[in-house]
Design a protein around this motif. Structure first.
Motif, PDB file in Angstrom:
ATOM      1  N   SER A  30       0.790  -1.070  -0.045  1.00  0.00           N
ATOM      2  CA  SER A  30       0.173  -0.044   0.056  1.00  0.00           C
ATOM      3  C   SER A  30       0.658   1.261  -0.031  1.00  0.00           C
ATOM      4  CB  SER A  30      -0.811   0.008   1.289  1.00  0.00           C
ATOM      5  OG  SER A  30      -1.733   1.047   1.248  1.00  0.00           O
ATOM      6  N   GLU A  31       0.459   2.342  -0.961  1.00  0.00           N
ATOM      7  CA  GLU A  31       1.255   3.549  -0.810  1.00  0.00           C
ATOM      8  C   GLU A  31       0.622   4.501  -0.001  1.00  0.00           C
ATOM      9  OE1 GLU A  31      -0.239   5.459  -5.003  1.00  0.00           O
ATOM     10  OE2 GLU A  31       1.428   5.116  -4.843  1.00  0.00           O
ATOM     11  N   LYS A  32      -0.444   4.092   0.580  1.00  0.00           N
ATOM     12  CA  LYS A  32      -1.071   4.956   1.642  1.00  0.00           C
ATOM     13  C   LYS A  32      -1.355   4.264   3.159  1.00  0.00           C
ATOM     14  CE  LYS A  32      -5.939   3.969   0.585  1.00  0.00           C
ATOM     15  NZ  LYS A  32      -7.291   4.838   0.754  1.00  0.00           N
ATOM     16  N   ALA A  33      -1.575   5.047   4.134  1.00  0.00           N
ATOM     17  CA  ALA A  33      -1.783   4.887   5.361  1.00  0.00           C
ATOM     18  C   ALA A  33      -3.248   3.966   5.484  1.00  0.00           C
ATOM     19  CB  ALA A  33      -1.531   5.816   6.347  1.00  0.00           C
ATOM     20  N   LEU A  34      -3.191   2.944   6.039  1.00  0.00           N
ATOM     21  CA  LEU A  34      -4.505   2.083   6.290  1.00  0.00           C
ATOM     22  C   LEU A  34      -4.798   1.692   7.566  1.00  0.00           C
ATOM     23  CD1 LEU A  34      -3.654  -0.565   3.802  1.00  0.00           C
ATOM     24  CD2 LEU A  34      -5.340   1.302   3.121  1.00  0.00           C
ATOM     25  N   ASP A  35      -6.212   1.897   7.970  1.00  0.00           N
ATOM     26  CA  ASP A  35      -6.386   1.502   9.422  1.00  0.00           C
ATOM     27  C   ASP A  35      -6.709  -0.187   9.401  1.00  0.00           C
ATOM     28  OD1 ASP A  35      -9.218   1.114   8.755  1.00  0.00           O
ATOM     29  OD2 ASP A  35      -9.567   3.078   8.774  1.00  0.00           O
ATOM     30  N   PRO A  36      -7.003  -0.501  10.556  1.00  0.00           N
ATOM     31  CA  PRO A  36      -6.896  -1.996  10.678  1.00  0.00           C
ATOM     32  C   PRO A  36      -8.184  -2.450   9.968  1.00  0.00           C
ATOM     33  CG  PRO A  36      -6.360  -0.976  12.898  1.00  0.00           C
ATOM     34  CD  PRO A  36      -6.544   0.002  11.825  1.00  0.00           C
ATOM     35  N   LEU A  37      -9.181  -1.947   9.839  1.00  0.00           N
ATOM     36  CA  LEU A  37     -10.601  -2.445   9.266  1.00  0.00           C
ATOM     37  C   LEU A  37     -10.388  -2.399   7.643  1.00  0.00           C
ATOM     38  CD1 LEU A  37     -13.594  -0.920  11.304  1.00  0.00           C
ATOM     39  CD2 LEU A  37     -12.551  -3.132  11.358  1.00  0.00           C
ATOM     40  N   GLU A  38      -9.421  -1.394   7.212  1.00  0.00           N
ATOM     41  CA  GLU A  38      -9.331  -1.591   5.748  1.00  0.00           C
ATOM     42  C   GLU A  38      -8.292  -2.507   5.443  1.00  0.00           C
ATOM     43  OE1 GLU A  38      -9.221   3.645   4.593  1.00  0.00           O
ATOM     44  OE2 GLU A  38      -7.606   2.712   5.850  1.00  0.00           O
ATOM     45  N   VAL A  39      -7.507  -2.765   6.323  1.00  0.00           N
ATOM     46  CA  VAL A  39      -6.479  -4.023   6.233  1.00  0.00           C
ATOM     47  C   VAL A  39      -7.129  -5.313   6.221  1.00  0.00           C
ATOM     48  CG1 VAL A  39      -4.703  -5.259   6.991  1.00  0.00           C
ATOM     49  CG2 VAL A  39      -4.725  -2.767   7.010  1.00  0.00           C
ATOM     50  N   TYR A  40      -8.247  -5.054   7.014  1.00  0.00           N
ATOM     51  CA  TYR A  40      -9.002  -6.494   7.018  1.00  0.00           C
ATOM     52  C   TYR A  40      -9.834  -6.747   5.886  1.00  0.00           C
ATOM     53  CZ  TYR A  40     -13.080  -9.470   8.960  1.00  0.00           C
ATOM     54  OH  TYR A  40     -14.269 -10.148   9.128  1.00  0.00           O
ATOM     55  N   ASP A  41     -10.437  -5.405   5.239  1.00  0.00           N
ATOM     56  CA  ASP A  41     -11.236  -5.846   4.085  1.00  0.00           C
ATOM     57  C   ASP A  41     -10.261  -6.102   2.966  1.00  0.00           C
ATOM     58  OD1 ASP A  41     -13.657  -5.397   5.182  1.00  0.00           O
ATOM     59  OD2 ASP A  41     -13.563  -3.214   4.806  1.00  0.00           O
ATOM     60  N   LEU A  42      -9.158  -5.614   2.847  1.00  0.00           N
ATOM     61  CA  LEU A  42      -8.428  -5.820   1.833  1.00  0.00           C
ATOM     62  C   LEU A  42      -7.795  -7.603   1.770  1.00  0.00           C
ATOM     63  CD1 LEU A  42      -6.485  -2.411   1.336  1.00  0.00           C
ATOM     64  CD2 LEU A  42      -7.845  -3.408  -0.249  1.00  0.00           C
ATOM     65  N   THR A  43      -7.273  -7.641   3.067  1.00  0.00           N
ATOM     66  CA  THR A  43      -6.684  -8.936   3.279  1.00  0.00           C
ATOM     67  C   THR A  43      -7.792 -10.158   3.016  1.00  0.00           C
ATOM     68  OG1 THR A  43      -5.435  -7.915   4.861  1.00  0.00           O
ATOM     69  CG2 THR A  43      -5.261 -10.251   4.679  1.00  0.00           C
ATOM     70  N   ARG A  44      -9.025  -9.863   3.423  1.00  0.00           N
ATOM     71  CA  ARG A  44     -10.071 -10.902   3.435  1.00  0.00           C
ATOM     72  C   ARG A  44     -10.367 -11.358   1.854  1.00  0.00           C
ATOM     73  NH1 ARG A  44     -13.872 -12.353   7.120  1.00  0.00           N
ATOM     74  NH2 ARG A  44     -15.620 -11.969   5.924  1.00  0.00           N
ATOM     75  N   GLN A  45      -9.787 -10.359   0.864  1.00  0.00           N
ATOM     76  CA  GLN A  45      -9.920 -10.737  -0.639  1.00  0.00           C
ATOM     77  C   GLN A  45      -9.381 -11.987  -0.849  1.00  0.00           C
ATOM     78  OE1 GLN A  45      -9.291  -7.301  -2.904  1.00  0.00           O
ATOM     79  NE2 GLN A  45     -11.020  -6.089  -1.708  1.00  0.00           N
TER      80      GLN A  45
END
Ligand code: MN
Ligand code: MN
Ligand code: ZN
Ligand code: ZN
Lengths: 139, 139
Positions: A30-45
DNA sequence: TACTTATTGAAATTGATTTTCATTATCAAT
DNA sequence: ATTGATAATGAAAATCAATTTCAATAAGTA
Protein backbone atom coordinates in the motif's frame (compact mmCIF):
# COMPACT_ATOMS: atom_id res chain seq x y z
CA UNK A 1 11.35 -6.08 2.07
CA UNK A 2 8.86 -8.73 3.12
CA UNK A 3 11.76 -11.00 4.01
CA UNK A 4 13.07 -8.32 6.36
CA UNK A 5 9.71 -7.98 8.07
CA UNK A 6 9.16 -11.70 8.50
CA UNK A 7 12.72 -12.07 9.75
CA UNK A 8 12.07 -9.44 12.36
CA UNK A 9 8.97 -11.27 13.52
CA UNK A 10 10.91 -14.53 13.78
CA UNK A 11 13.75 -12.78 15.58
CA UNK A 12 11.30 -11.67 18.27
CA UNK A 13 10.14 -15.25 18.78
CA UNK A 14 6.90 -14.74 16.87
CA UNK A 15 5.58 -17.40 14.52
CA UNK A 16 5.14 -17.06 10.80
CA UNK A 17 1.52 -17.67 9.88
CA UNK A 18 -0.44 -17.39 6.65
CA UNK A 19 -2.54 -14.62 8.21
CA UNK A 20 0.46 -12.55 9.16
CA UNK A 21 1.99 -12.94 5.74
CA UNK A 22 -1.23 -11.83 4.07
CA UNK A 23 -1.53 -8.77 6.31
CA UNK A 24 2.10 -7.84 5.75
CA UNK A 25 1.60 -8.18 1.98
CA UNK A 26 -1.25 -5.69 2.03
CA UNK A 27 0.63 -3.19 4.17
CA UNK A 28 3.86 -3.43 2.19
CA UNK A 29 2.09 -2.97 -1.12
CA UNK A 30 0.00 0.00 0.00
CA UNK A 31 1.26 3.46 -0.83
CA UNK A 32 -1.12 5.00 1.65
CA UNK A 33 -1.74 4.61 5.35
CA UNK A 34 -4.44 2.07 6.23
CA UNK A 35 -6.46 1.45 9.35
CA UNK A 36 -7.09 -2.04 10.74
CA UNK A 37 -10.56 -2.34 9.22
CA UNK A 38 -9.28 -1.36 5.79
CA UNK A 39 -6.51 -3.93 6.08
CA UNK A 40 -9.11 -6.44 7.20
CA UNK A 41 -11.25 -5.86 4.11
CA UNK A 42 -8.30 -5.92 1.73
CA UNK A 43 -6.76 -9.01 3.25
CA UNK A 44 -10.03 -10.93 3.28
CA UNK A 45 -10.15 -10.74 -0.50
CA UNK A 46 -7.50 -13.46 -0.51
CA UNK A 47 -8.10 -14.86 3.00
CA UNK A 48 -11.86 -14.84 3.60
CA UNK A 49 -11.58 -16.71 6.88
CA UNK A 50 -9.35 -14.10 8.51
CA UNK A 51 -10.65 -12.59 11.74
CA UNK A 52 -10.59 -8.87 12.56
CA UNK A 53 -8.92 -9.48 15.87
CA UNK A 54 -5.91 -10.93 14.14
CA UNK A 55 -5.54 -7.78 12.08
CA UNK A 56 -5.68 -5.54 15.15
CA UNK A 57 -3.16 -7.72 16.97
CA UNK A 58 -0.79 -8.02 14.03
CA UNK A 59 -0.77 -4.33 13.27
CA UNK A 60 -0.10 -3.49 16.88
CA UNK A 61 2.87 -5.89 16.83
CA UNK A 62 4.24 -4.40 13.63
CA UNK A 63 4.04 -0.97 15.19
CA UNK A 64 5.92 -2.11 18.29
CA UNK A 65 8.55 -3.69 16.08
CA UNK A 66 9.10 -0.33 14.43
CA UNK A 67 7.87 -1.50 11.05
CA UNK A 68 4.65 0.52 11.02
CA UNK A 69 3.98 4.09 12.04
CA UNK A 70 0.71 5.63 13.10
CA UNK A 71 -0.40 8.47 10.85
CA UNK A 72 -3.11 10.99 11.67
CA UNK A 73 -5.22 12.38 8.86
CA UNK A 74 -8.47 14.27 8.46
CA UNK A 75 -9.98 10.98 7.32
CA UNK A 76 -8.91 9.14 10.45
CA UNK A 77 -6.39 8.76 13.23
CA UNK A 78 -5.96 5.01 13.28
CA UNK A 79 -4.07 4.68 10.07
CA UNK A 80 -0.73 2.91 9.80
CA UNK A 81 1.99 3.34 7.23
CA UNK A 82 5.19 1.38 6.68
CA UNK A 83 7.95 3.23 8.46
CA UNK A 84 11.04 4.47 6.68
CA UNK A 85 14.46 4.40 8.32
CA UNK A 86 15.66 7.65 9.81
CA UNK A 87 13.93 10.91 10.62
CA UNK A 88 11.48 12.02 7.98
CA UNK A 89 8.22 13.83 7.58
CA UNK A 90 5.20 13.07 5.44
CA UNK A 91 3.49 14.66 2.48
CA UNK A 92 0.02 13.17 2.06
CA UNK A 93 -2.53 13.47 -0.74
CA UNK A 94 -5.85 14.76 0.56
CA UNK A 95 -7.66 12.96 -2.26
CA UNK A 96 -6.18 9.47 -2.56
CA UNK A 97 -4.12 9.29 0.60
CA UNK A 98 -0.82 8.64 -1.16
CA UNK A 99 1.96 9.21 1.35
CA UNK A 100 5.49 10.30 0.53
CA UNK A 101 8.34 10.69 2.99
CA UNK A 102 10.48 13.71 2.38
CA UNK A 103 13.76 14.91 3.80
CA UNK A 104 15.62 18.14 3.50
CA UNK A 105 13.90 20.22 6.12
CA UNK A 106 15.91 20.75 9.22
CA UNK A 107 13.87 22.79 11.61
CA UNK A 108 15.02 21.14 14.81
CA UNK A 109 16.93 24.25 15.88
CA UNK A 110 14.06 26.59 15.17
CA UNK A 111 11.76 24.29 17.13
CA UNK A 112 14.11 24.25 20.12
CA UNK A 113 14.25 28.00 20.10
CA UNK A 114 10.47 28.34 20.08
CA UNK A 115 10.23 25.93 22.98
CA UNK A 116 12.86 27.81 24.95
CA UNK A 117 11.09 31.11 24.38
CA UNK A 118 8.04 29.59 26.01
CA UNK A 119 10.03 27.90 28.78
CA UNK A 120 9.05 24.48 27.54
CA UNK A 121 11.42 21.52 27.44
CA UNK A 122 11.02 20.27 23.88
CA UNK A 123 10.45 16.54 23.56
CA UNK A 124 8.97 15.97 20.14
CA UNK A 125 7.48 17.55 17.08
CA UNK A 126 4.81 16.64 14.59
CA UNK A 127 5.01 17.94 11.06
CA UNK A 128 2.93 16.84 8.11
CA UNK A 129 2.17 18.46 4.78
CA UNK A 130 -0.95 17.75 2.76
CA UNK A 131 -2.04 18.51 -0.77
CA UNK A 132 -2.81 16.88 -4.09
CA UNK A 133 -0.51 14.26 -5.54
CA UNK A 134 0.47 14.50 -9.22
CA UNK A 135 -2.21 12.06 -10.34
CA UNK A 136 -5.01 13.64 -8.29
CA UNK A 137 -4.17 17.10 -9.67
CA UNK A 138 -5.05 15.89 -13.16
CA UNK A 139 -8.39 14.40 -12.26
CA UNK B 1 -14.60 36.73 25.59
CA UNK B 2 -17.68 34.82 26.67
CA UNK B 3 -19.79 37.70 25.40
CA UNK B 4 -18.18 37.31 21.99
CA UNK B 5 -18.95 33.62 21.90
CA UNK B 6 -22.54 33.97 22.98
CA UNK B 7 -23.01 36.82 20.51
CA UNK B 8 -21.76 34.59 17.74
CA UNK B 9 -24.24 31.89 18.71
CA UNK B 10 -27.09 34.38 18.69
CA UNK B 11 -25.93 35.84 15.40
CA UNK B 12 -26.27 32.40 13.83
CA UNK B 13 -29.83 32.10 15.06
CA UNK B 14 -28.96 29.78 17.90
CA UNK B 15 -30.55 30.15 21.31
CA UNK B 16 -28.81 30.98 24.54
CA UNK B 17 -29.37 28.24 27.08
CA UNK B 18 -28.00 27.56 30.54
CA UNK B 19 -26.35 24.38 29.23
CA UNK B 20 -24.54 26.18 26.46
CA UNK B 21 -23.34 28.85 28.82
CA UNK B 22 -21.99 26.26 31.23
CA UNK B 23 -20.18 24.38 28.47
CA UNK B 24 -18.70 27.58 27.08
CA UNK B 25 -17.51 28.55 30.56
CA UNK B 26 -15.60 25.31 30.92
CA UNK B 27 -14.01 25.57 27.50
CA UNK B 28 -13.05 29.22 27.84
CA UNK B 29 -11.44 28.66 31.23
CA UNK B 30 -9.45 25.60 30.22
CA UNK B 31 -5.84 26.07 29.24
CA UNK B 32 -5.75 22.64 27.67
CA UNK B 33 -7.70 20.88 24.95
CA UNK B 34 -10.66 18.86 26.24
CA UNK B 35 -12.73 16.11 24.70
CA UNK B 36 -16.53 15.99 24.97
CA UNK B 37 -16.55 13.53 27.85
CA UNK B 38 -14.10 15.64 29.83
CA UNK B 39 -16.24 18.70 29.23
CA UNK B 40 -19.26 16.65 30.26
CA UNK B 41 -17.68 15.68 33.58
CA UNK B 42 -16.45 19.18 34.32
CA UNK B 43 -19.71 20.86 33.40
CA UNK B 44 -21.80 18.45 35.41
CA UNK B 45 -20.09 19.62 38.58
CA UNK B 46 -22.25 22.72 38.33
CA UNK B 47 -25.04 21.33 36.11
CA UNK B 48 -25.67 17.73 37.22
CA UNK B 49 -28.68 17.31 34.96
CA UNK B 50 -26.76 18.05 31.78
CA UNK B 51 -26.85 15.32 29.14
CA UNK B 52 -23.81 14.07 27.21
CA UNK B 53 -25.53 14.56 23.90
CA UNK B 54 -25.81 18.25 24.52
CA UNK B 55 -22.08 18.47 25.06
CA UNK B 56 -21.33 16.65 21.82
CA UNK B 57 -23.75 18.84 19.91
CA UNK B 58 -22.57 22.09 21.45
CA UNK B 59 -18.92 21.41 20.87
CA UNK B 60 -19.58 20.48 17.25
CA UNK B 61 -21.41 23.79 16.80
CA UNK B 62 -18.61 25.77 18.40
CA UNK B 63 -16.16 24.11 16.06
CA UNK B 64 -18.25 25.00 13.03
CA UNK B 65 -18.49 28.57 14.27
CA UNK B 66 -14.70 28.75 14.29
CA UNK B 67 -14.52 29.16 18.06
CA UNK B 68 -13.04 25.75 18.81
CA UNK B 69 -10.31 23.84 17.07
CA UNK B 70 -9.72 20.11 17.07
CA UNK B 71 -6.34 19.17 18.50
CA UNK B 72 -4.68 15.80 18.08
CA UNK B 73 -2.48 14.48 20.84
CA UNK B 74 -0.94 11.19 21.86
CA UNK B 75 -3.60 11.05 24.59
CA UNK B 76 -6.47 11.43 22.14
CA UNK B 77 -7.71 12.89 18.89
CA UNK B 78 -11.08 14.22 19.99
CA UNK B 79 -9.86 17.15 21.99
CA UNK B 80 -10.96 20.70 21.37
CA UNK B 81 -9.20 23.95 22.21
CA UNK B 82 -10.39 27.53 21.95
CA UNK B 83 -9.15 28.89 18.66
CA UNK B 84 -6.93 31.94 18.45
CA UNK B 85 -7.26 34.46 15.64
CA UNK B 86 -4.75 34.19 12.83
CA UNK B 87 -2.30 31.50 11.81
CA UNK B 88 -0.51 29.89 14.72
CA UNK B 89 0.90 26.61 15.83
CA UNK B 90 0.73 24.79 19.12
CA UNK B 91 3.17 23.83 21.82
CA UNK B 92 1.62 21.27 24.14
CA UNK B 93 2.74 19.84 27.47
CA UNK B 94 2.96 16.05 27.35
CA UNK B 95 2.30 15.88 31.06
CA UNK B 96 -0.55 18.27 31.88
CA UNK B 97 -1.78 19.10 28.38
CA UNK B 98 -1.25 22.84 28.71
CA UNK B 99 -1.46 24.32 25.23
CA UNK B 100 0.28 27.49 24.06
CA UNK B 101 -0.07 29.10 20.67
CA UNK B 102 3.18 30.43 19.29
CA UNK B 103 4.05 32.56 16.30
CA UNK B 104 7.34 33.50 14.74
CA UNK B 105 7.98 30.51 12.56
CA UNK B 106 7.46 31.15 8.92
CA UNK B 107 8.06 27.97 7.06
CA UNK B 108 5.41 28.41 4.41
CA UNK B 109 8.01 28.92 1.70
CA UNK B 110 10.05 25.93 2.70
CA UNK B 111 6.89 23.83 2.76
CA UNK B 112 5.88 24.97 -0.72
CA UNK B 113 9.28 24.09 -2.03
CA UNK B 114 9.14 20.60 -0.58
CA UNK B 115 5.73 20.07 -2.11
CA UNK B 116 6.91 21.28 -5.50
CA UNK B 117 9.90 18.97 -5.41
CA UNK B 118 7.49 16.10 -5.01
CA UNK B 119 5.04 17.42 -7.60
CA UNK B 120 2.36 17.88 -4.99
CA UNK B 121 0.00 20.86 -4.88
CA UNK B 122 0.33 22.01 -1.28
CA UNK B 123 -2.94 22.64 0.49
CA UNK B 124 -2.20 22.59 4.17
CA UNK B 125 0.34 21.82 6.84
CA UNK B 126 0.23 20.56 10.33
CA UNK B 127 2.86 21.45 12.88
CA UNK B 128 2.77 20.83 16.59
CA UNK B 129 5.52 20.83 19.18
CA UNK B 130 5.35 18.90 22.42
CA UNK B 131 7.35 18.93 25.61
CA UNK B 132 7.18 19.79 29.27
CA UNK B 133 5.68 23.07 30.41
CA UNK B 134 7.52 25.14 33.05
CA UNK B 135 5.46 23.77 35.92
CA UNK B 136 5.72 20.12 34.84
CA UNK B 137 9.50 20.38 34.50
CA UNK B 138 9.77 21.11 38.21
CA UNK B 139 7.67 18.18 39.36
C1' DT C 1 5.93 -37.81 14.89
C1' DA C 2 4.79 -35.79 19.25
C1' DC C 3 4.60 -32.01 22.21
C1' DT C 4 4.65 -27.30 23.85
C1' DT C 5 2.79 -23.14 23.34
C1' DA C 6 1.79 -19.14 20.34
C1' DT C 7 -1.89 -17.94 17.42
C1' DT C 8 -6.40 -17.76 15.78
C1' DG C 9 -11.31 -16.34 15.40
C1' DA C 10 -16.17 -16.55 17.21
C1' DA C 11 -18.63 -14.48 20.55
C1' DA C 12 -19.28 -11.51 24.31
C1' DT C 13 -18.01 -7.09 26.29
C1' DT C 14 -16.76 -2.46 26.62
C1' DG C 15 -16.86 2.38 25.62
C1' DA C 16 -17.54 6.25 22.73
C1' DT C 17 -20.51 8.49 19.67
C1' DT C 18 -24.95 8.97 17.09
C1' DT C 19 -29.82 8.62 16.36
C1' DT C 20 -34.53 8.90 17.80
C1' DC C 21 -38.19 11.08 19.87
C1' DA C 22 -41.20 12.94 23.40
C1' DT C 23 -40.76 16.82 26.51
C1' DT C 24 -39.21 21.40 27.65
C1' DA C 25 -37.51 26.03 27.14
C1' DT C 26 -36.26 30.12 24.32
C1' DC C 27 -37.49 34.05 22.00
C1' DA C 28 -40.03 36.77 18.78
C1' DA C 29 -44.49 38.37 17.90
C1' DT C 30 -48.46 39.72 19.72
C1' DA D 1 -47.22 39.52 30.14
C1' DT D 2 -49.07 35.74 27.02
C1' DT D 3 -48.83 32.96 23.18
C1' DG D 4 -47.02 30.02 19.78
C1' DA D 5 -43.53 28.29 16.61
C1' DT D 6 -39.70 25.73 16.87
C1' DA D 7 -34.96 25.08 18.64
C1' DA D 8 -32.88 22.56 22.23
C1' DT D 9 -32.62 19.01 25.60
C1' DG D 10 -31.82 14.41 27.59
C1' DA D 11 -33.21 9.42 28.31
C1' DA D 12 -32.97 5.48 25.93
C1' DA D 13 -31.85 2.75 22.04
C1' DA D 14 -28.80 1.96 18.24
C1' DT D 15 -24.40 1.89 16.07
C1' DC D 16 -19.57 1.18 15.56
C1' DA D 17 -14.81 0.41 16.66
C1' DA D 18 -11.92 -1.91 19.61
C1' DT D 19 -10.85 -5.22 23.40
C1' DT D 20 -11.31 -9.37 26.15
C1' DT D 21 -12.18 -14.19 26.74
C1' DC D 22 -11.55 -18.78 25.65
C1' DA D 23 -11.68 -23.21 23.31
C1' DA D 24 -9.78 -24.97 19.05
C1' DT D 25 -5.92 -24.93 15.92
C1' DA D 26 -1.43 -24.62 13.94
C1' DA D 27 3.75 -23.55 14.13
C1' DG D 28 8.04 -24.91 15.21
C1' DT D 29 11.12 -27.60 17.96
C1' DA D 30 12.76 -31.85 19.88
MN1 MN E 1 11.68 16.82 12.10
MN1 MN F 1 2.22 27.42 9.57
ZN1 ZN G 1 -3.73 11.57 -4.73
ZN1 ZN H 1 2.50 20.69 31.98
Amino acid sequence: MKETWMAKLKEKGMRITAQREAIVDILLNSEKALDPLEVYDLTRQSHPSLGVVTVYRTMECLEHLGLLQKVHQACGCNKFLKLKEGHHHLLICTNCGKAVYFEGLNFENAFSEIAENNNFLLQDHWLQLSGLCPRCQKI
